[in-house]
Design an enzyme around this catalytic site. Structure first.
Site, short mmCIF file in Angstrom:
data_model
loop_
_atom_site.label_atom_id
_atom_site.label_comp_id
_atom_site.label_asym_id
_atom_site.label_seq_id
_atom_site.Cartn_x
_atom_site.Cartn_y
_atom_site.Cartn_z
N ARG A 10 49.18 58.82 56.44
CA ARG A 10 49.96 59.81 55.71
C ARG A 10 49.08 60.96 55.23
O ARG A 10 47.89 60.79 54.97
CB ARG A 10 50.62 59.16 54.47
CG ARG A 10 51.70 58.14 54.79
CD ARG A 10 52.93 58.78 55.42
NE ARG A 10 53.56 59.74 54.54
CZ ARG A 10 54.54 59.43 53.67
NH1 ARG A 10 54.97 58.20 53.58
NH2 ARG A 10 55.08 60.37 52.92
N ASP A 142 41.91 53.48 58.74
CA ASP A 142 42.76 52.30 58.70
C ASP A 142 43.44 51.90 60.01
O ASP A 142 43.40 52.58 61.01
CB ASP A 142 43.77 52.40 57.56
CG ASP A 142 43.80 51.11 56.73
OD1 ASP A 142 43.05 50.17 57.04
OD2 ASP A 142 44.57 51.07 55.77
N HIS A 166 40.58 49.74 55.76
CA HIS A 166 40.79 49.45 54.34
C HIS A 166 41.38 48.07 54.09
O HIS A 166 41.53 47.66 52.93
CB HIS A 166 41.70 50.52 53.72
CG HIS A 166 41.09 51.89 53.69
ND1 HIS A 166 40.41 52.38 52.59
CD2 HIS A 166 41.01 52.87 54.64
CE1 HIS A 166 39.98 53.61 52.85
NE2 HIS A 166 40.32 53.92 54.09
N ARG A 283 51.49 45.96 44.18
CA ARG A 283 52.67 46.38 44.91
C ARG A 283 53.32 45.14 45.53
O ARG A 283 52.67 44.09 45.67
CB ARG A 283 52.34 47.42 45.97
CG ARG A 283 51.50 46.93 47.12
CD ARG A 283 51.26 48.06 48.12
NE ARG A 283 50.43 47.62 49.22
CZ ARG A 283 50.87 46.97 50.28
NH1 ARG A 283 52.14 46.63 50.38
NH2 ARG A 283 50.04 46.62 51.24
N ASP A 382 43.06 40.27 50.19
CA ASP A 382 43.06 41.69 49.85
C ASP A 382 41.78 42.34 50.36
O ASP A 382 40.69 41.81 50.15
CB ASP A 382 43.15 41.88 48.33
CG ASP A 382 43.87 43.17 47.96
OD1 ASP A 382 43.81 44.12 48.75
OD2 ASP A 382 44.48 43.21 46.88
N LEU A 386 41.47 47.74 44.25
CA LEU A 386 40.92 48.72 43.31
C LEU A 386 41.41 48.53 41.88
O LEU A 386 40.66 48.84 40.95
CB LEU A 386 41.21 50.13 43.81
CG LEU A 386 40.55 50.49 45.15
CD1 LEU A 386 40.90 51.92 45.55
CD2 LEU A 386 39.04 50.32 45.09
N ALA A 388 41.49 45.95 40.14
CA ALA A 388 40.51 45.09 39.46
C ALA A 388 39.35 45.92 38.93
O ALA A 388 38.89 45.74 37.80
CB ALA A 388 40.02 44.01 40.41
#
Length: 737
Positions: A10, A142, A166, A283, A382, A386, A388
């Protein structure tokens, strides 16, 4: 200013419909991140999906949107609705995402979606190639664009390409489930630098490259013909200064502007100042392990009833992929769990779980971080996570406790937090109890160490390190290229050859004059090689030396026709032969050690399928070229370690060759034998070619005036290199053309 193309799924803007008018609004927090200085140091061009389907707009609207994007240095990619759906929801969300996150039971292998994935990557390539030059930097982001580096490389072979993933990269056993695994690896390997968040992902990728493509890997480098690809770990950081400084500003400045969520939190805390807040912020995704997290909190309430009405879980879930069935079912499961637990344990004055199904912006998240006593972040898988890091960065007074899943990439850096196995509800429940009872002193001690690390390796450092590493790879490639045997070099070499009167040429056999074979005894010379040898040996000014690890009987048989005109060095220097003479041994060599060592090697053959022993007159060779690459490498290390116990008292040495371990008498090598061949003769042309580690002895022994050429691009003492056996033969033909 250097141009940098940031290519991702995106763009940093999306198209918004404002009462029928199309406008661009920021997408995500790209421009509010800690990368501002990094972006300002380049002429940035953004490439990504426009966020609107081409079949939703007419031509004039497209032209208007294009102009808007161009004014923001963006190159939009347009897809139609069907292609967009098959690309994102089909292949990316239902194939790559579950496999790479180890949820293979939910993965779908639809050939039509794969075709759409290829089409979209080609659309990206076609759009980008209109703009880029060879001196630009391309940074592909990615898993949506794993094929893109190759598509760009085919048209722009010298451009700098970096690829960063990522999300996790899975182990070989999982990755190989993908029917299109080879194409994906080959696509990524056309980047000069492949980056991951952690060393584990890097290691998995290197293993897949070895096992599936059969390519040689050396530390964090992969050699592809003339190109070196570097694979490395770059753990992404956060904008530490923003989170830490802003949190302090909000806490100490009464005039500071708070988000709306702050007022709600204040109201909540007014009711009971002693009530503790546990924050969960994610999310919607099955990789986040949210249902298990909720159940672990329930177990905590069961096991420690004294904490009921004293602690609440604030569960923030950002909507995501709601049109995917697995995500809708996950949402339903979460709703039911929260409802059941609140109904069972809640009271009029206390609700165990405060559930918010909505997105939060950066300021709202920061307010939550500073208000929460504990951050409970327990994904089952994961890439980094981020939030965390953001939680730790926001704790300006260094209080607060982070409970973090060991399956999150961030766990590699945040070891002072409470690390848990997210699949163990007991572990998570106990971690909550430990966090609630952790002293302020202990909290400060842990967070001080964490913050020091996060401050140093922040988001800007991550990006700079990646680009600097990419530039380093390009310099390495350029350095290698200057050593490549070019047509200009060959012309110079041929001229020197023709002007010389007394020449000696050292030629390794396997991997230099001929390729490797499954059965070493079948790698015999062909007609082309015989023709080359005939031309070289017919020139009386030449001394041609075949210098090999092979036994003298094999070399004598294969080169019988030229036996009287050739010189040989066999078994790495044990045997020597001059033209017109018979074989002589360099030294009297003891063979009794072979009866001791052979059973050791046989044990490794038994334990390593498709490995075998080659028996030579004065050495033993364990071959593992066709064994499983990782097992072969491991067994080679074990064998060398085992052999150390034997060789010390037997005057032996271990030669670690190209997928072989050879044991022979110490003090004898190709270099010493080559020096003896040169002797005191006044050769005015010396040439040595070889491909193996053992040929480094030869290269190092050559006089300064010699031409030394390595076959392949491995690290070498040779002055130059050629790509392969075909190149060697072509060069030798030109000497006598």
């Amino acid at each position: 200013m250097k141009r940098l193309f940031m290519i991702s799924n995106r763009l940093p803007f999306e198209v918004n419909n404002n009462n029928g008018d199309k406008e661009l609004i920021p997408f995500g927090d790209v421009f509010d991140s800690g990368l501002r200085n990094f972006y300002n140091s380049f002429d940035i061009k953004w490439v990504g999906r426009a966020g609107i389907n081409i079949d939703q707009i007419n031509e004039s609207e497209k032209q208007f949107i294009d102009n808007k994007f161009r004014s923001e240095n963006c190159i939009p990619i347009y897809l139609d609705q069907q292609l967009n759906s098959e690309f994102i929801e089909g292949f990316c969300d239902n194939t790559i995402w579950p496999v790479f996150n180890y949820f293979i039971e939910t993965s779908r292998y639809n050939p039509d979606f794969w075709e759409s994935y290829k089409v979209v990557n080609q659309i990206y390539a076609d759009a980008i190639l209109k703009y880029i030059n060879e001196d630009d930097i391309i940074w592909v982001h990615d898993y949506h664009l794993m094929l893109l580096p190759k598509l760009i490389r085919e048209k722009k072979p010298n451009v700098s390409i970096g690829y960063f993933q990522h999300i996790p990269f899975p182990s070989f056993e999982v990755f190989r489930l993908l029917p299109w695994r080879m194409e994906l690896l080959e696509g990524m390997l056309e980047a000069d630098l492949v980056g991951f968040h952690t060393y584990d992902y890097q290691r998995h990728f290197m293993s897949c490259v070895r096992r599936l493509l059969g390519l040689e890997t050396f530390f964090n480098r992969i050699r592809l013909d003339e190109r070196v690809v570097k694979v490395d770990a770059f753990p992404k950081g956060v904008d530490f200064d923003f989170f830490n400084n802003t949190a302090q500003e909000l806490a100490t400045n009464k005039k500071a502007k708070h988000s709306a969520i702050r007022e709600e939190l204040q109201e909540f805390l007014k009711r009971d100042k002693e009530r503790k807040i546990i924050l969960s912020i994610d999310r919607l995704d099955y990789t986040k392990g949210i249902p298990d997290r909720i159940k672990a909190f329930e177990l905590f309430l069961k096991k420690y009833p004294q904490y009921r009405e004293k602690v609440s879980l604030f569960l923030f879930v950002k909507p995501s992929r709601e049109n995917v069935l697995d995500y809708r079912e996950l949402k339903k499961q979460m709703d039911e769990l929260v409802g059941r637990i609140n109904g069972m344990y809640g009271s009029i004055s206390w609700m165990p779980i405060w559930y918010f199904y909505r997105a939060t912006d950066r300021m709202e998240a920061l307010e939550l971080y500073t208000s929460a006593d504990i951050a409970l972040i327990t994904p089952t898988r994961d890439g980094m996570n981020l939030p965390a890091k953001e939680y730790v960065a926001s704790r300006y007074d260094k209080t607060g406790v982070l409970i973090l899943s060991e399956m999150a990439g961030a766990a590699k850096e945040l070891g002072e937090s409470i690390i848990v196995n997210p699949n163990s509800r007991v572990d998570v429940a106990e971690a909550i109890y430990q966090a609630l009872n952790m002293s302020k002193t202990e909290q400060v001690k842990r967070n001080s160490a964490l913050q020091k690390r996060l401050k140093i390796y922040n988001e800007e450092r991550w990006a700079n390190d990646f680009i600097n590493s990419l530039e380093g790879v390009k310099k390495l490639q350029e350095s290698n290229y200057t050593r490549k045997v070019t047509n200009q070099f060959i012309k110079k070499l041929v001229e020197k050859y023709k002007n010389s009167k007394k020449r000696i040429i050292f030629l390794d056999y396997d991997g230099t004059l001929t390729g490797f074979h499954n059965d070493p005894q079948k790698a015999m010379p062909d007609d082309e090689l015989y023709g080359i040898m005939e031309r070289l040996t017919s020139n009386k000014n030449n001394t041609i030396v075949v210098i090999s690890g092979r036994d003298k009987e094999t070399l004598s048989k294969w080169f019988k026709k030229y036996y009287d005109n050739l010189a040989f060095i066999a078994e790495h220097g044990v045997w020597n032969k001059n033209p017109g003479s018979e074989w002589t041994m360099s030294n009297q060599i003891d063979k009794e050690w072979m009866d001791i060592i052979e059973p050791v090697l046989q044990n490794f053959v038994d334990r390593t399928p498709r490995s075998f022993i080659e028996y030579k007159n004065y050495s033993l060779v364990w071959h593992y070229r066709h064994a499983d690459p990782d097992m072969g490498q491991q067994r080679a290390w074990e064998l060398k370690d085992d052999l150390k116990n034997y060789i010390a008292n037997l005057n032996l040495e271990i030669m670690d060759g190209d997928m072989v371990i050879e044991i022979k008498n110490a003090g004898i090598n190709k270099g010493m034998a080559a020096l003896n061949k040169i002797g005191k003769e006044d050769f005015d042309f010396v040439l040595a070619l070889g491909d193996d580690w053992t040929d480094e002895y030869t290269f190092n022994a050559m006089p300064d005036s010699a031409y030394t050429i390595k076959v392949g691009t491995k690290t070498t003492a040779a002055q130059y290199y050629v790509n392969d056996v075909k190149s060697v033969r072509s060069l030798l033909k030109q000497l006598e053309s």
